[in-house]
Structures are given as structure tokens and as C-alpha cells.
Design a protein around this motif. Sequence first.
Motif, mmCIF file in Angstrom:
data_model
loop_
_atom_site.group_PDB
_atom_site.id
_atom_site.type_symbol
_atom_site.label_atom_id
_atom_site.label_comp_id
_atom_site.label_asym_id
_atom_site.label_seq_id
_atom_site.Cartn_x
_atom_site.Cartn_y
_atom_site.Cartn_z
ATOM 1 N N ASN A 289 0.775 -1.365 -0.188
ATOM 2 C CA ASN A 289 0.119 0.016 0.054
ATOM 3 C C ASN A 289 0.886 1.342 -0.079
ATOM 4 O O ASN A 289 1.910 1.193 0.481
ATOM 5 N N VAL A 290 0.347 2.366 -0.618
ATOM 6 C CA VAL A 290 1.145 3.455 -0.775
ATOM 7 C C VAL A 290 0.635 4.763 -0.068
ATOM 8 O O VAL A 290 -0.545 4.937 -0.143
ATOM 9 N N HIS A 291 1.489 5.386 0.707
ATOM 10 C CA HIS A 291 1.099 6.402 1.333
ATOM 11 C C HIS A 291 1.470 7.706 0.540
ATOM 12 O O HIS A 291 2.594 7.971 0.136
ATOM 13 N N VAL A 292 0.529 8.384 0.248
ATOM 14 C CA VAL A 292 0.787 9.698 -0.774
ATOM 15 C C VAL A 292 0.675 10.869 0.072
ATOM 16 O O VAL A 292 -0.573 11.170 0.767
ATOM 17 N N LEU A 293 1.717 11.306 0.270
ATOM 18 C CA LEU A 293 1.846 12.792 1.417
ATOM 19 C C LEU A 293 1.431 13.804 0.539
ATOM 20 O O LEU A 293 1.778 14.063 -0.660
ATOM 21 N N CYS A 294 0.813 14.652 1.016
ATOM 22 C CA CYS A 294 0.530 15.959 0.276
ATOM 23 C C CYS A 294 0.178 17.064 0.998
ATOM 24 O O CYS A 294 0.121 16.869 2.355
ATOM 25 N N THR A 295 0.044 18.424 0.572
ATOM 26 C CA THR A 295 -0.253 19.394 1.385
ATOM 27 C C THR A 295 -1.704 19.624 1.213
ATOM 28 O O THR A 295 -2.494 18.962 0.508
ATOM 29 N N PRO A 296 -2.379 20.476 2.392
ATOM 30 C CA PRO A 296 -3.736 20.507 2.331
ATOM 31 C C PRO A 296 -4.319 21.287 1.001
ATOM 32 O O PRO A 296 -5.481 20.687 0.538
ATOM 33 N N ARG A 297 -3.516 21.902 0.357
ATOM 34 C CA ARG A 297 -3.963 22.438 -0.873
ATOM 35 C C ARG A 297 -4.537 21.487 -1.910
ATOM 36 O O ARG A 297 -5.633 21.522 -2.671
ATOM 37 N N ASP A 298 -3.709 20.293 -2.101
ATOM 38 C CA ASP A 298 -3.913 19.617 -3.207
ATOM 39 C C ASP A 298 -4.731 18.186 -2.801
ATOM 40 O O ASP A 298 -4.852 17.246 -3.343
ATOM 41 N N ALA A 299 -5.131 18.177 -1.321
ATOM 42 C CA ALA A 299 -5.602 16.695 -0.785
ATOM 43 C C ALA A 299 -6.866 16.253 -1.610
ATOM 44 O O ALA A 299 -6.916 15.056 -1.821
ATOM 45 N N ASP A 300 -7.674 17.073 -1.671
ATOM 46 C CA ASP A 300 -8.956 16.844 -2.427
ATOM 47 C C ASP A 300 -8.868 16.185 -3.602
ATOM 48 O O ASP A 300 -9.508 15.247 -4.172
ATOM 49 N N ARG A 301 -8.106 16.929 -4.620
ATOM 50 C CA ARG A 301 -7.996 16.590 -6.119
ATOM 51 C C ARG A 301 -7.162 15.282 -5.931
ATOM 52 O O ARG A 301 -7.502 14.495 -6.972
ATOM 53 N N ALA A 302 -6.137 15.045 -5.168
ATOM 54 C CA ALA A 302 -5.417 13.990 -5.405
ATOM 55 C C ALA A 302 -6.342 12.661 -4.856
ATOM 56 O O ALA A 302 -6.066 11.687 -5.477
ATOM 57 N N PHE A 303 -6.830 13.104 -3.683
ATOM 58 C CA PHE A 303 -7.936 11.965 -3.251
ATOM 59 C C PHE A 303 -8.711 11.408 -4.483
ATOM 60 O O PHE A 303 -8.924 10.248 -4.693
ATOM 61 N N ASP A 304 -9.344 12.335 -5.183
ATOM 62 C CA ASP A 304 -10.270 11.823 -6.371
ATOM 63 C C ASP A 304 -9.476 11.149 -7.420
ATOM 64 O O ASP A 304 -9.989 9.956 -7.810
ATOM 65 N N VAL A 305 -8.424 11.534 -7.670
ATOM 66 C CA VAL A 305 -7.422 10.857 -8.717
ATOM 67 C C VAL A 305 -7.233 9.379 -8.277
ATOM 68 O O VAL A 305 -7.245 8.242 -9.200
ATOM 69 N N LEU A 306 -6.595 9.315 -6.982
ATOM 70 C CA LEU A 306 -6.385 7.956 -6.520
ATOM 71 C C LEU A 306 -7.309 7.234 -6.327
ATOM 72 O O LEU A 306 -7.168 5.793 -6.864
ATOM 73 N N CYS A 307 -8.521 7.456 -5.994
ATOM 74 C CA CYS A 307 -9.853 6.732 -5.789
ATOM 75 C C CYS A 307 -10.004 6.086 -7.104
ATOM 76 O O CYS A 307 -10.474 4.727 -7.234
ATOM 77 N N ASP A 308 -9.761 6.652 -8.243
ATOM 78 C CA ASP A 308 -10.277 6.147 -9.433
ATOM 79 C C ASP A 308 -9.350 5.325 -10.279
ATOM 80 O O ASP A 308 -9.229 4.806 -11.264
ATOM 81 N N LEU A 309 -7.895 5.014 -9.961
ATOM 82 C CA LEU A 309 -7.035 4.031 -10.342
ATOM 83 C C LEU A 309 -7.406 2.957 -10.256
ATOM 84 O O LEU A 309 -7.769 2.432 -9.343
ATOM 85 N N PRO A 310 -7.121 2.008 -11.256
ATOM 86 C CA PRO A 310 -7.299 0.694 -11.472
ATOM 87 C C PRO A 310 -6.648 -0.145 -10.271
ATOM 88 O O PRO A 310 -5.345 0.142 -10.081
#
Length: 332
Positions: A289-310
Motif C-alpha cells: 500500500n502506498v502513502h501519498v503525502l500531500c499538502t492540504p491545498r492538493d489533498a482533495d484533488r489527489a484523493f479523487d484521482v487516486l480513488c479512480d486508479l485501477p
Amino acid sequence: MAKCTAVAAANIALIKYWGMQDADRVWPTNPSISMTLRHCVSRSTVETIAGNEDEVLYLSDDGVPAPADAEFAAGVLRHLQRMRVLADRREAMRVATVNNFPTGAGIASSASGFAALTMAAAGALELQPDAPQLSRWARMSGSGSAARSILGGFVQWPGDAGDPDAPAQRIFDRGHWPLRDLIVVVDREPKEVSSREGHRRALTSPYYSVRQTLLPRRAERVRQALATRDFRQLAEAVEEEAIDLHLIAMSSRPPTFYWQAPTLTVLHAVRQLREGGMEVCATIDAGPNVHVLCTPRDADRAFDVLCDLPGVVQVIADEVGSDAHYDRSHLI
Ligand code: PMV
């Protein structure tokens, strides 16, 4: 009869503990640096009971008894005995423990589990340790990373880099930089090769000595990046470190492959997001499992992209959290 409940969070290592110089004393070969999480927690209730035998109960996150990871189960019994000796007590103990996240899949369930157990057992045995003492005792459980889960914020263990026996030390508190950790779960099952075995194998890698020469400078880069909240510098050092750990694991004898196909998919996606200007970077403990660290600024957008990955089963949104603590809500 005394009963005590403690809650401790998992942590994600930015500089990894991988390999021990002394397995009996759980002395790591290098200092590690981690971020303690907020939402992924273990809760442990310990009570002293009449009789001679300890009782250990594992609960799933909805409170139903669940099968225990065999290594964790044996470790719990050994740790209870250790705590009893420390307290100079004889009573048996009943323990219940629950994680609100996948167990044994590289999300540091042993760190949070043993940190919570150590604190709850200390309370039930009427010991009154301070945080450094708890950190030392948590480490003696065999899960060195548990030493870091006693403290919130950003933590180094051993706190004194020159003393492998030193307890963990907070290097920045949780308010310093509100980083997020999007935990991308690609497999919920416990990993096949335990961390303990991984630590042992690490020293057989021909690249282990190279890793040791690179670590002091890399750790300094992580500390500096945290101090100055420089995400780009943090990303470079953290990703280098994550790949290094898995390079050691894959080149150990016998080799250990923690990654799965979707692990690479996530790593690629994170790189693409960063090239597109987002403040994201990836790290992986001993699991797929991968821990994706991010700043609050990009968290929501990154979350959506990651959820959709195969291949992605779930994304757990976490953030930097606080110290392990006692709680009045008992499990038993
Ligand atoms: O504390 P252990 O024995 O579960 O080992 C932890 C190993 C890593 O998660 C891979 C690295 C770390 O520092 O947490």
C-alpha cells in the motif's frame, strides 16, 4: 482490579527503520523519522484479572471478535509478561485490541497496536511512566516503530542519533505543518513477510552498506524540508528513501517483494500529478500500500484521482496527529 484503555495512532516513516544492529534490544541500525497519523488508530484495553492465564481478544472495527495475526498475538503475550516484570506484579491480564484500519498491511498496525498496548498495560499495572519511558517500553515489544507512535507530530527514533537505546523524540509538533497522508490501499490482506523477518533479511542485501552511507545526508534533507516546509525537497528525499527500502528488500537473501502491480500504478500516478504541479509524493512501508503525502491545498484533488486508479481498493484520508493517550471508553 484495574482497567485502562489507551489509543495510539499509526505512523508513516519518512526515513525508514529497516534492519537492527541488536535484535534482542531492538536497536535499529539507523535513526528513522516519521509522521504520526490522526485517524488510523489502535485502541487497547487492559485489565488485571484473577487466575494465571492472560486472555487476549481481538476485535474487528465493528466490535466483533476477529482472528489475530499470529505474530502479533505471540508478541502481545510476550509483551504483557515484560510489562509485568517491569511492574514487579504477578496478576494475569485480559486484553482487547482493535484497529480501525487494515491490519498488518504496511500501515503500521504493529506500531499503533504495541504503543496502545504498552500504555494501557502500564496504566493497568499502576506504573506511571513518562513519554520517553513509554517509548522505550513500546520498542521492547519488538516493533521498533511503536516507539515513535507514543508521540504526535513529526518524530525521530532514536531521538539521540548516536544512542540506539534513546527513546523517540518529537522534532516538530503537529501544528508545524498540517501534511496529509492519503493511504492508498491496494491489498487489505496481511503481508506475507513480516517486518521482523524483513529486518533480519535486510542485512543480507549487498546494497545495505551503501544505504547506510547515504542515510545521514538523506535524513538531514528530510529534517530541513520539514523545518522550512519545503515540499519539493521533502518529496525528493522521501521518494528516494521509499525506493531504497524496497531495493534492499528485493535484493535481500531470500528476496522480499512487497509491491504489487497496482503499487506501481499508484507511484506513476503520483509522479504525473507532481509534474502537473501538485504537491504530492509517495512512500511505502513494508507492504504493497502506498502513502501519498500531500499538502492540504492538493489533498482533495489527489484523493479523487487516486480513488479512480485501477486496482485501488480504498483510499484512507489521514493527517498528522497527536500523542498516544488514555481514554475512558473501554473495549471490555
Ligand atoms: O517496527 P516494525 O518492526 O514493524 O518495522 C517497521 C518497518 C517499516 O515500517 C518498513 C519502516 C518504519 O520505520 O516504520
